[in-house]
Motif scaffolding. Structure first.
Motif, PDB file in Angstrom:
ATOM      1  N   PRO A 170      95.759 -53.487 -16.095  1.00  0.00           N
ATOM      2  CA  PRO A 170      96.532 -53.913 -17.272  1.00  0.00           C
ATOM      3  C   PRO A 170      95.642 -53.955 -18.512  1.00  0.00           C
ATOM      4  CG  PRO A 170      95.968 -55.814 -15.950  1.00  0.00           C
ATOM      5  CD  PRO A 170      95.419 -54.618 -15.217  1.00  0.00           C
ATOM      6  N   ILE A 171      95.239 -52.789 -18.982  1.00  0.00           N
ATOM      7  CA  ILE A 171      94.252 -52.719 -20.057  1.00  0.00           C
ATOM      8  C   ILE A 171      94.816 -53.160 -21.399  1.00  0.00           C
ATOM      9  CG2 ILE A 171      94.721 -50.281 -20.511  1.00  0.00           C
ATOM     10  CD1 ILE A 171      91.250 -51.977 -20.627  1.00  0.00           C
ATOM     11  N   LEU A 172      96.137 -52.955 -21.628  1.00  0.00           N
ATOM     12  CA  LEU A 172      96.789 -53.394 -22.864  1.00  0.00           C
ATOM     13  C   LEU A 172      97.911 -54.368 -22.508  1.00  0.00           C
ATOM     14  CD1 LEU A 172      96.968 -50.011 -24.836  1.00  0.00           C
ATOM     15  CD2 LEU A 172      95.447 -51.954 -25.282  1.00  0.00           C
ATOM     16  N   PRO A 173      97.882 -55.578 -23.043  1.00  0.00           N
ATOM     17  CA  PRO A 173      98.829 -56.611 -22.604  1.00  0.00           C
ATOM     18  C   PRO A 173     100.293 -56.292 -22.885  1.00  0.00           C
ATOM     19  CG  PRO A 173      97.588 -57.335 -24.532  1.00  0.00           C
ATOM     20  CD  PRO A 173      96.935 -56.086 -24.054  1.00  0.00           C
ATOM     21  N   LYS A 174     100.579 -55.479 -23.888  1.00  0.00           N
ATOM     22  CA  LYS A 174     101.972 -55.205 -24.266  1.00  0.00           C
ATOM     23  C   LYS A 174     102.463 -53.847 -23.770  1.00  0.00           C
ATOM     24  CE  LYS A 174     101.930 -58.205 -28.328  1.00  0.00           C
ATOM     25  NZ  LYS A 174     102.197 -58.323 -29.784  1.00  0.00           N
ATOM     26  N   LYS A 175     101.677 -53.219 -22.919  1.00  0.00           N
ATOM     27  CA  LYS A 175     102.068 -51.933 -22.350  1.00  0.00           C
ATOM     28  C   LYS A 175     101.977 -51.991 -20.831  1.00  0.00           C
ATOM     29  CE  LYS A 175     101.031 -48.879 -26.241  1.00  0.00           C
ATOM     30  NZ  LYS A 175     100.371 -47.617 -26.654  1.00  0.00           N
ATOM     31  N   PRO A 176     102.702 -51.116 -20.120  1.00  0.00           N
ATOM     32  CA  PRO A 176     102.603 -51.104 -18.648  1.00  0.00           C
ATOM     33  C   PRO A 176     101.171 -50.847 -18.211  1.00  0.00           C
ATOM     34  CG  PRO A 176     104.449 -49.771 -19.392  1.00  0.00           C
ATOM     35  CD  PRO A 176     103.676 -50.123 -20.617  1.00  0.00           C
ATOM     36  N   PRO A 177     100.763 -51.418 -17.083  1.00  0.00           N
ATOM     37  CA  PRO A 177      99.404 -51.182 -16.607  1.00  0.00           C
ATOM     38  C   PRO A 177      99.165 -49.718 -16.251  1.00  0.00           C
ATOM     39  CG  PRO A 177     100.705 -52.321 -14.950  1.00  0.00           C
ATOM     40  CD  PRO A 177     101.530 -52.302 -16.192  1.00  0.00           C
ATOM     41  N   VAL A 178      97.928 -49.310 -16.378  1.00  0.00           N
ATOM     42  CA  VAL A 178      97.511 -47.968 -15.967  1.00  0.00           C
ATOM     43  C   VAL A 178      97.344 -47.977 -14.453  1.00  0.00           C
ATOM     44  CG1 VAL A 178      95.673 -46.242 -16.088  1.00  0.00           C
ATOM     45  CG2 VAL A 178      96.372 -47.482 -18.159  1.00  0.00           C
ATOM     46  N   THR A 179      97.898 -46.985 -13.792  1.00  0.00           N
ATOM     47  CA  THR A 179      97.751 -46.874 -12.340  1.00  0.00           C
ATOM     48  C   THR A 179      97.171 -45.513 -11.989  1.00  0.00           C
ATOM     49  OG1 THR A 179      99.993 -46.013 -12.042  1.00  0.00           O
ATOM     50  CG2 THR A 179      99.714 -48.400 -11.936  1.00  0.00           C
ATOM     51  N   ALA A 180      96.443 -45.473 -10.905  1.00  0.00           N
ATOM     52  CA  ALA A 180      95.894 -44.208 -10.408  1.00  0.00           C
ATOM     53  C   ALA A 180      95.766 -44.287  -8.897  1.00  0.00           C
ATOM     54  CB  ALA A 180      94.542 -43.909 -11.040  1.00  0.00           C
ATOM     55  N   GLU A 181      95.859 -43.143  -8.259  1.00  0.00           N
ATOM     56  CA  GLU A 181      95.772 -43.051  -6.795  1.00  0.00           C
ATOM     57  C   GLU A 181      94.915 -41.845  -6.446  1.00  0.00           C
ATOM     58  OE1 GLU A 181      99.268 -44.058  -4.048  1.00  0.00           O
ATOM     59  OE2 GLU A 181      99.197 -41.862  -3.991  1.00  0.00           O
ATOM     60  N   ALA A 182      93.964 -42.038  -5.541  1.00  0.00           N
ATOM     61  CA  ALA A 182      93.045 -40.979  -5.133  1.00  0.00           C
ATOM     62  C   ALA A 182      93.334 -40.546  -3.704  1.00  0.00           C
ATOM     63  CB  ALA A 182      91.596 -41.445  -5.249  1.00  0.00           C
ATOM     64  N   PRO A 183      93.469 -39.240  -3.446  1.00  0.00           N
ATOM     65  CA  PRO A 183      93.625 -38.790  -2.058  1.00  0.00           C
ATOM     66  C   PRO A 183      92.378 -39.145  -1.243  1.00  0.00           C
ATOM     67  CG  PRO A 183      94.088 -37.002  -3.614  1.00  0.00           C
ATOM     68  CD  PRO A 183      93.452 -38.117  -4.395  1.00  0.00           C
ATOM     69  N   PRO A 184      92.522 -39.417   0.045  1.00  0.00           N
ATOM     70  CA  PRO A 184      91.344 -39.729   0.863  1.00  0.00           C
ATOM     71  C   PRO A 184      90.423 -38.521   0.983  1.00  0.00           C
ATOM     72  CG  PRO A 184      93.286 -39.469   2.246  1.00  0.00           C
ATOM     73  CD  PRO A 184      93.765 -39.448   0.831  1.00  0.00           C
ATOM     74  N   PRO A 185      89.144 -38.760   1.246  1.00  0.00           N
ATOM     75  CA  PRO A 185      88.172 -37.662   1.320  1.00  0.00           C
ATOM     76  C   PRO A 185      88.285 -36.880   2.619  1.00  0.00           C
ATOM     77  CG  PRO A 185      87.108 -39.713   1.849  1.00  0.00           C
ATOM     78  CD  PRO A 185      88.510 -40.071   1.443  1.00  0.00           C
ATOM     79  N   ASP A 186      87.744 -35.674   2.586  1.00  0.00           N
ATOM     80  CA  ASP A 186      87.886 -34.791   3.740  1.00  0.00           C
ATOM     81  C   ASP A 186      87.189 -35.307   4.993  1.00  0.00           C
ATOM     82  OD1 ASP A 186      85.402 -34.309   2.574  1.00  0.00           O
ATOM     83  OD2 ASP A 186      85.886 -32.260   1.978  1.00  0.00           O
ATOM     84  N   HIS A 187      86.152 -36.148   4.850  1.00  0.00           N
ATOM     85  CA  HIS A 187      85.501 -36.650   6.070  1.00  0.00           C
ATOM     86  C   HIS A 187      86.368 -37.666   6.810  1.00  0.00           C
ATOM     87  CE1 HIS A 187      84.055 -39.895   3.313  1.00  0.00           C
ATOM     88  NE2 HIS A 187      84.165 -40.643   4.408  1.00  0.00           N
ATOM     89  N   MET A 188      87.421 -38.173   6.174  1.00  0.00           N
ATOM     90  CA  MET A 188      88.357 -39.086   6.838  1.00  0.00           C
ATOM     91  C   MET A 188      89.597 -38.360   7.363  1.00  0.00           C
ATOM     92  SD  MET A 188      88.211 -42.432   4.261  1.00  0.00           S
ATOM     93  CE  MET A 188      89.473 -43.336   5.175  1.00  0.00           C
ATOM     94  N   GLN A 189      89.717 -37.089   7.064  1.00  0.00           N
ATOM     95  CA  GLN A 189      90.963 -36.362   7.335  1.00  0.00           C
ATOM     96  C   GLN A 189      91.340 -36.362   8.808  1.00  0.00           C
ATOM     97  OE1 GLN A 189      90.943 -32.237   6.124  1.00  0.00           O
ATOM     98  NE2 GLN A 189      93.149 -32.023   6.395  1.00  0.00           N
ATOM     99  N   ALA A 190      90.403 -36.044   9.696  1.00  0.00           N
ATOM    100  CA  ALA A 190      90.743 -35.893  11.111  1.00  0.00           C
ATOM    101  C   ALA A 190      91.235 -37.207  11.709  1.00  0.00           C
ATOM    102  CB  ALA A 190      89.534 -35.360  11.888  1.00  0.00           C
ATOM    103  N   ARG A 191      90.532 -38.298  11.428  1.00  0.00           N
ATOM    104  CA  ARG A 191      90.953 -39.576  12.010  1.00  0.00           C
ATOM    105  C   ARG A 191      92.249 -40.081  11.382  1.00  0.00           C
ATOM    106  NH1 ARG A 191      85.345 -39.601  12.312  1.00  0.00           N
ATOM    107  NH2 ARG A 191      84.516 -40.120  14.381  1.00  0.00           N
ATOM    108  N   LEU A 192      92.413 -39.893  10.078  1.00  0.00           N
ATOM    109  CA  LEU A 192      93.672 -40.297   9.451  1.00  0.00           C
ATOM    110  C   LEU A 192      94.841 -39.476   9.998  1.00  0.00           C
ATOM    111  CD1 LEU A 192      92.738 -40.877   5.687  1.00  0.00           C
ATOM    112  CD2 LEU A 192      93.446 -42.593   7.371  1.00  0.00           C
ATOM    113  N   ALA A 193      94.606 -38.190  10.243  1.00  0.00           N
ATOM    114  CA  ALA A 193      95.669 -37.351  10.807  1.00  0.00           C
ATOM    115  C   ALA A 193      96.072 -37.856  12.190  1.00  0.00           C
ATOM    116  CB  ALA A 193      95.215 -35.893  10.879  1.00  0.00           C
ATOM    117  N   MET A 194      95.103 -38.298  12.984  1.00  0.00           N
ATOM    118  CA  MET A 194      95.414 -38.861  14.299  1.00  0.00           C
ATOM    119  C   MET A 194      96.296 -40.098  14.181  1.00  0.00           C
ATOM    120  SD  MET A 194      92.000 -38.572  16.679  1.00  0.00           S
ATOM    121  CE  MET A 194      90.915 -39.462  15.593  1.00  0.00           C
ATOM    122  N   LEU A 195      96.157 -40.792  13.058  1.00  0.00           N
ATOM    123  CA  LEU A 195      96.860 -42.056  12.872  1.00  0.00           C
ATOM    124  C   LEU A 195      98.143 -41.907  12.052  1.00  0.00           C
ATOM    125  CD1 LEU A 195      93.642 -44.160  12.224  1.00  0.00           C
ATOM    126  CD2 LEU A 195      95.081 -44.255  14.266  1.00  0.00           C
TER     127      LEU A 195
END
Length: 252
Positions: A197-222
């Motif tokens: 919430p960087i500016l009090p009178k505006k909606p907060p900034v949001t961001a989402e990062a895809p998981p890294p490739d070294h986690m891909q195999a185990r996340l796919a299992m799950l």
């Protein structure tokens, strides 16, 4: 000298802040022996300003994902205030060995330094600083659990210690978990999303990062079948694991 195109890893850019998808394997500051680090590369992200942006917080070397930077002094002051009062919401993903018995819960465990000589190495301590982490199970299988972690406090190594001391260490953790110092899997801890919430009178900034490739195999299992963020090969070589058939995980 390692050179990484940070502009290709930007998740958000405006006049006040940047949000970067930090790759695993890249420390944010130079260590005692020097070497590649994120701070030394930030001049790439000036975008016409007289000075490069500055880090508003930090991630461990092998933790990937959302990292917030202030572009000049005013937003940096605001970010410092937000972090100090817990105003920035952070969501992490982790793959852990074993897992909690409950699907949703709170880890409430004070933390203190293990010794004055190694200030970054932490331990549970009844007289330590308060530390709280909310968790939610996103998937289970093959002796592993995919967790969503939301820290209410921002202590050093909080998520890694909370998971390990609760009986389910993060895969690839050589300090608090069972991973060897060399040759094991890379730490499976990822800063998935932030809300700022960087500016009090505006909606907060949001961001989402895809998981890294070294986690891909185990996340796919799950049960994860979404996008993956590539790690520069000069930092980390992805670890390949077998993929047995397991129950698919919950969807967010």
């Amino acid at each position: 000298m390692i050179s990484i195109d940070l502009t290709a890893r930007l998740l958000h850019r405006d006049a006040l802040i940047l949000i970067l998808d930090k790759p695993a394997g890249l420390p944010v500051h130079a260590g005692p022996k020097g070497g590649a680090n994120l701070t030394a590369m930030l001049d790439q992200l000036r975008f016409g300003l007289p000075k490069p942006p500055e880090l508003a917080h930090r991630l461990d070397k092998d933790t990937s994902g959302c990292l917030i930077l202030g572009r000049h002094a005013r937003p940096l002051r605001t970010l410092n205030e937000l972090f100090a009062k817990g105003g920035v919401e952070k969501t992490y993903w982790a793959v852990v060995e074993g897992g909690p018995a409950e699907d949703v819960g709170l880890i409430d465990m004070p933390i203190a330094r293990r010794s004055p000589e190694r200030g970054w190495w932490m331990k549970p301590a009844e007289d330590g600083l308060p530390a709280q982490t909310d968790f939610r199970v996103l998937g289970r299988g093959d002796g592993l659990t995919w967790l969503e972690l939301k820290p209410r406090t921002g202590r050093t190594h909080q998520l890694r210690l909370h998971c390990a001391a609760s009986g389910f260490p993060i895969v690839g953790d050589p300090i608090y978990g069972s991973a060897p110092r060399e040759g094991g899997p890379v730490l499976h801890l990822h800063a998935r999303a932030v809300t700022v919430p960087i500016l009090p009178k505006k909606p907060p900034v949001t961001a989402e990062a895809p998981p890294p490739d070294h986690m891909q195999a185990r996340l796919a299992m799950l049960g994860y079948d979404g996008p993956i963020s590539p790690t520069p090969p000069e930092l980390i070589r992805p670890v390949v694991v077998e993929q047995p058939t397991v129950r698919r995980g919950l969807r967010k």
